[in-house]
Design a protein around this motif. Structure first.
Motif, mmCIF file in Angstrom:
data_model
loop_
_atom_site.group_PDB
_atom_site.id
_atom_site.type_symbol
_atom_site.label_atom_id
_atom_site.label_comp_id
_atom_site.label_asym_id
_atom_site.label_seq_id
_atom_site.Cartn_x
_atom_site.Cartn_y
_atom_site.Cartn_z
ATOM 1 N N PRO A 29 0.921 -1.111 -0.090
ATOM 2 C CA PRO A 29 -0.070 -0.023 -0.120
ATOM 3 C C PRO A 29 0.592 1.266 0.139
ATOM 4 C CG PRO A 29 -0.069 -0.988 1.892
ATOM 5 C CD PRO A 29 0.696 -1.850 1.341
ATOM 6 N N GLU A 30 0.356 2.335 -0.363
ATOM 7 C CA GLU A 30 1.161 3.602 -0.375
ATOM 8 C C GLU A 30 1.893 3.916 0.809
ATOM 9 O OE1 GLU A 30 0.321 8.115 -1.943
ATOM 10 O OE2 GLU A 30 -1.271 6.895 -2.168
ATOM 11 N N SER A 31 1.007 3.779 1.944
ATOM 12 C CA SER A 31 1.721 4.182 3.169
ATOM 13 C C SER A 31 3.131 3.352 3.455
ATOM 14 C CB SER A 31 0.668 3.740 4.369
ATOM 15 O OG SER A 31 0.474 2.354 4.426
ATOM 16 N N LEU A 32 3.350 2.326 2.940
ATOM 17 C CA LEU A 32 4.424 1.327 2.981
ATOM 18 C C LEU A 32 5.259 1.556 2.072
ATOM 19 C CD1 LEU A 32 3.097 -1.894 4.409
ATOM 20 C CD2 LEU A 32 4.137 -0.146 5.693
ATOM 21 N N ARG A 33 4.904 2.382 1.067
ATOM 22 C CA ARG A 33 5.971 2.808 -0.145
ATOM 23 C C ARG A 33 6.698 3.997 -0.081
ATOM 24 N NH1 ARG A 33 1.488 1.421 -3.371
ATOM 25 N NH2 ARG A 33 1.660 3.389 -4.596
ATOM 26 N N GLU A 34 6.079 5.005 0.891
ATOM 27 C CA GLU A 34 6.476 6.359 0.833
ATOM 28 C C GLU A 34 8.114 6.059 1.143
ATOM 29 O OE1 GLU A 34 5.786 10.322 3.491
ATOM 30 O OE2 GLU A 34 4.783 8.605 3.883
ATOM 31 N N GLY A 35 8.697 6.878 0.322
ATOM 32 C CA GLY A 35 10.226 6.950 0.424
ATOM 33 C C GLY A 35 10.863 5.686 0.379
ATOM 34 N N LEU A 36 10.374 4.680 -0.396
ATOM 35 C CA LEU A 36 11.239 3.225 -0.624
ATOM 36 C C LEU A 36 11.898 3.613 -1.925
ATOM 37 C CD1 LEU A 36 11.107 0.453 0.435
ATOM 38 C CD2 LEU A 36 9.250 -0.003 -1.108
ATOM 39 N N GLU A 37 12.851 2.975 -1.978
ATOM 40 C CA GLU A 37 13.899 2.994 -2.990
ATOM 41 C C GLU A 37 14.510 1.699 -3.148
ATOM 42 O OE1 GLU A 37 16.773 5.870 -2.276
ATOM 43 O OE2 GLU A 37 15.440 7.622 -2.368
ATOM 44 N N LEU A 38 15.010 1.503 -4.544
ATOM 45 C CA LEU A 38 15.784 -0.018 -4.862
ATOM 46 C C LEU A 38 17.086 -0.003 -3.794
ATOM 47 C CD1 LEU A 38 15.908 0.395 -8.789
ATOM 48 C CD2 LEU A 38 14.620 -0.915 -7.381
ATOM 49 N N GLY A 39 17.058 -1.028 -3.335
ATOM 50 C CA GLY A 39 18.023 -1.189 -2.559
ATOM 51 C C GLY A 39 17.662 -1.359 -0.953
ATOM 52 N N ALA A 40 16.648 -0.860 -0.795
ATOM 53 C CA ALA A 40 15.991 -0.536 0.649
ATOM 54 C C ALA A 40 15.732 -1.845 1.391
ATOM 55 C CB ALA A 40 14.888 0.309 0.589
ATOM 56 N N SER A 41 15.880 -1.990 2.586
ATOM 57 C CA SER A 41 15.496 -3.192 3.278
ATOM 58 C C SER A 41 14.062 -3.193 4.027
ATOM 59 C CB SER A 41 16.556 -3.389 4.560
ATOM 60 O OG SER A 41 17.917 -3.449 4.230
ATOM 61 N N VAL A 42 13.471 -4.258 3.601
ATOM 62 C CA VAL A 42 12.037 -4.440 4.053
ATOM 63 C C VAL A 42 11.811 -5.987 4.965
ATOM 64 C CG1 VAL A 42 9.584 -4.347 3.542
ATOM 65 C CG2 VAL A 42 11.217 -2.816 2.175
ATOM 66 N N ALA A 43 11.518 -6.013 6.064
ATOM 67 C CA ALA A 43 11.335 -7.232 6.755
ATOM 68 C C ALA A 43 9.974 -8.011 6.283
ATOM 69 C CB ALA A 43 11.422 -7.114 8.231
ATOM 70 N N HIS A 44 9.978 -9.280 5.597
ATOM 71 C CA HIS A 44 8.909 -9.903 5.455
ATOM 72 C C HIS A 44 8.746 -11.209 6.376
ATOM 73 C CE1 HIS A 44 8.542 -8.636 1.089
ATOM 74 N NE2 HIS A 44 9.510 -7.937 1.600
ATOM 75 N N ASN A 45 7.766 -11.123 7.085
ATOM 76 C CA ASN A 45 7.776 -12.331 8.215
ATOM 77 C C ASN A 45 9.064 -12.217 8.947
ATOM 78 O OD1 ASN A 45 5.465 -12.786 7.263
ATOM 79 N ND2 ASN A 45 5.421 -14.644 6.608
ATOM 80 N N GLY A 46 9.605 -11.047 9.267
ATOM 81 C CA GLY A 46 10.820 -10.898 9.941
ATOM 82 C C GLY A 46 12.136 -11.222 9.318
ATOM 83 N N VAL A 47 12.258 -11.519 7.806
ATOM 84 C CA VAL A 47 13.240 -11.771 7.135
ATOM 85 C C VAL A 47 13.546 -10.516 6.356
ATOM 86 C CG1 VAL A 47 14.240 -13.213 5.284
ATOM 87 C CG2 VAL A 47 12.487 -14.211 7.022
ATOM 88 N N CYS A 48 14.698 -10.198 6.494
ATOM 89 C CA CYS A 48 15.451 -8.896 5.934
ATOM 90 C C CYS A 48 15.503 -8.973 4.473
ATOM 91 C CB CYS A 48 16.581 -8.440 6.505
ATOM 92 S SG CYS A 48 17.216 -6.980 5.905
ATOM 93 N N LEU A 49 14.953 -8.438 3.599
ATOM 94 C CA LEU A 49 14.984 -8.353 2.282
ATOM 95 C C LEU A 49 15.107 -7.110 1.723
ATOM 96 C CD1 LEU A 49 11.995 -11.045 1.484
ATOM 97 C CD2 LEU A 49 14.004 -11.489 1.710
ATOM 98 N N THR A 50 15.879 -7.274 0.244
ATOM 99 C CA THR A 50 16.129 -6.083 -0.555
ATOM 100 C C THR A 50 15.042 -5.759 -1.691
ATOM 101 O OG1 THR A 50 18.614 -6.513 0.347
ATOM 102 C CG2 THR A 50 17.990 -4.836 -1.588
ATOM 103 N N VAL A 51 14.798 -4.542 -1.527
ATOM 104 C CA VAL A 51 13.940 -4.191 -2.786
ATOM 105 C C VAL A 51 14.726 -4.258 -4.115
ATOM 106 C CG1 VAL A 51 12.785 -2.352 -3.981
ATOM 107 C CG2 VAL A 51 12.522 -2.546 -1.436
#
Length: 209
Positions: A29-51
């Motif tokens: 959703p837009e609220s979670l994409r604000e300021g998001l860039e390639l290479g950013a870290s986002v946790a999925h079920n606690g796993v750190c993944l890279t955009v």
């Protein structure tokens, strides 16, 4: 670094498989994409993944062989949902506890107790993690910072177990509301607890205790 305060959930809308490798695409959703860039870290079920790619609300992440082996992300299918947390920024309030996004193992949900406005979940972890479980200690479950309610030590019938109590806010905001016995969750032991336990073990070993 993450705080274990899940910001919402996201649906997996596409999966691309390769040998010992997977790319999954989530609809953020837009609220979670604000300021998001390639290479950013986002946790999925606690796993750190890279955009790795962004196309509107569709955001891609690559999963390596070790991630597929150690975590529950490899079992996900299109339409499943994951807990999402953006990486913490300097100055953010730490509402949970410091988490690295490096899952150590999975645990299986073995018991579920329902009560008005509450849910208690019992998980069984691999034997190697039992020494890190303490009443009222912190633990990360599918990326959620939770407090251990009680511990059951390993016996002839089962491995080490712990329970957590979930309030309505946690149930509303995360995928734990849908977990049933037999489901597997990602576990990250509190880094401070791990450091203390391992330091004490080394000291005792050096003294021949």
């Amino acid at each position: 670094m993450f705080t274990g305060i899940v910001q919402g959930t996201a649906e997996i809308v596409a999966i691309k498989e390769a040998e010992a490798f997977r790319t999954h695409v989530v609809s953020l959703p837009e609220s979670l994409r604000e300021g998001l860039e390639l290479g950013a870290s986002v946790a999925h079920n606690g796993v750190c993944l890279t955009v790795t790619a962004m196309e509107g609300e569709r955001v891609s992440f690559d999963l390596m062989r070790e991630t597929l082996r150690v975590t529950n992300l490899g079992a996900l299918r299109e339409g499943d949902r994951v807990n999402i947390e953006r990486a913490a920024r300097f100055g953010d309030e730490i509402g949970g506890h410091a988490m690295s996004g490096h899952v150590m193992a999975m645990a299986v949900l073995v018991e579920l107790d329902e009560a008005p406005n509450n849910r208690r979940l019992w998980f069984e972890v691999p034997h190697a993690l039992g020494r890190f479980l303490f009443d009222k200690g912190y633990i990360g479950v599918d990326g959620i910072s939770l407090t251990i309610g009680a511990v059951r030590h390993a016996s002839a019938d089962h491995g080490p177990r712990f329970c957590v109590d979930l309030i309505p806010e946690t149930l509303e905001r995360t995928i734990l509301v849908d977990r049933v016995p037999g489901d597997w969750v990602n576990i990250e032991i509190d880094p401070q607890t791990q450091a203390i336990v391992e330091t004490v073990e080394r000291v005792l070993a050096s003294r021949g205790a």
